[in-house]
Scaffold this active site. Structure first.
Site, short mmCIF file in Angstrom:
data_model
loop_
_atom_site.label_atom_id
_atom_site.label_comp_id
_atom_site.label_asym_id
_atom_site.label_seq_id
_atom_site.Cartn_x
_atom_site.Cartn_y
_atom_site.Cartn_z
CG LEU A 193 -1.96 -1.04 1.39
CD1 LEU A 193 -2.74 -0.84 2.70
CD2 LEU A 193 -2.93 -1.02 0.21
CG ASP A 194 0.63 4.23 -3.06
OD1 ASP A 194 1.48 3.41 -3.46
OD2 ASP A 194 -0.19 4.79 -3.80
NE ARG A 195 6.11 7.96 4.77
CZ ARG A 195 7.40 8.26 4.93
NH1 ARG A 195 8.17 8.40 3.87
NH2 ARG A 195 7.91 8.42 6.12
#
Length: 308
Positions: free
Chosen positions: A144-146
């Site tokens: 998942l993106d930050r």
């Protein structure tokens, strides 16, 4: 007739771990002296210094540590291994093959070459599994993106990692996100299909030439709209890098807080993207597991304000 000889039994060894529940306020040393630990004052002080006493699962060395009713005090003959305190992360499910977690916005899934020392979900979970077995590892299955929150999973072996990644389309039965986007999305539902490419600055974009790049398909359904925003349920048919973020920009409704992909709003102080559902077939047992994370309250705030 010979009289029966009485059998002598060896002295009973003390339990390696004993736990006591606090009934009334006290200091730790006084509580232990009043409890049936089988240890004297000097022995208890030595155990405190060696980290053999824990309060509510956390090792405690201060003899005057205050206790409250309901606290749990553990006395161990060995040094107590401190549990990993997960930051920005909580474990939803764990077995011998997998760990499913909920990640907070702001926490990296895994470190990047430019930020190798950063706190990550991967690093914390590696420490978590190695507390039980120093040889254990975790393996990244997906990311998942930050700034995206929600449900994600890690494998505990390379075999399970490969089994999931090699059959991802069939293994994953449901992958749902919730997105807060700018503007009123007129269509109640829709599908975005394009070919994604990456610039030299690592920004993804949809190519205008069919077949040029990785094919990406995103389905969305409008859940709520008002106050200049729309809340969407987004289902991925493919899982490309930044796919949802690019496709929302493509339809003219960038995700709130996503400056990289056209957003001008900072309404909720974070990226308006949350991985809400992950369902998959367990590669070892064949069982279908489903995990759901509720919509973050911040995503609903604009609509509550509009109704006031």
């Amino acid at each position: 007739m010979n009289p029966k000889r009485s059998r002598s039994h060896p002295p009973r060894k003390p339990d390696p771990i004993r736990t006591f529940t606090v009934r009334e306020p006290a200091q730790l040393l006084a509580f232990l002296l009043a409890s049936p630990t089988g240890q004297g004052r000097n022995a208890i002080k030595s155990m405190l210094a060696r980290g053999q006493i824990a309060v509510n699962g956390n090792a405690e060395t201060a003899y005057d540590h205050p206790l409250s009713p309901g606290d749990s005090v553990t006395v161990s003959l060995e040094k107590i291994v401190q549990k990993t305190r997960l930051i920005g992360l909580s474990i939803l499910y764990e077995d011998e093959e997998l760990i499913v977690v909920q990640k907070d916005a702001g926490l990296l899934s895994i470190s990047s070459p430019h930020d190798a020392s950063a706190l990550t979900a991967y690093r914390q979970l590696m420490e978590h599994v190695r507390q039980k077995d120093p040889n254990r590892r975790v393996f990244v299955v997906h990311r998942l993106d930050r700034d995206t929150s929600g449900v994600m999973m890690f494998a505990k072996s390379e075999r399970i990692q490969q089994a999931l990644q090699n059959d991802w389309q069939n293994a994953v039965k449901e992958r749902v996100y919730v997105a807060l986007v700018e503007g009123h999305v007129k269509q109640a539902d829709g599908t975005v299909s394009s070919w994604l490419k990456e610039t030299k600055t690592l920004k993804m974009y949809s190519s205008s030439h069919p077949g040029d790049g990785q094919h990406a398909v995103t389905h969305y359904k409008r859940l709520q709209s008002g106050a200049g925003f729309s809340l969407l349920e987004v289902r991925l048919e493919t899982g490309r890098k930044n796919q949802i973020r690019v496709h929302m920009q493509d339809i003219g409704h960038p995700i709130v807080g996503d400056k990289k992909y056209g957003s001008r709003s900072r309404e909720i102080g974070r990226l308006g993207l949350h991985a809400s559902v992950l369902a998959f077939v367990h590669p070892a047992t064949g069982a279908t597991l489903r995990f759901e994370s509720p919509i973050p309250g911040a995503f609903l705030r604009p609509f509550r304000q509009d109704s006031d």
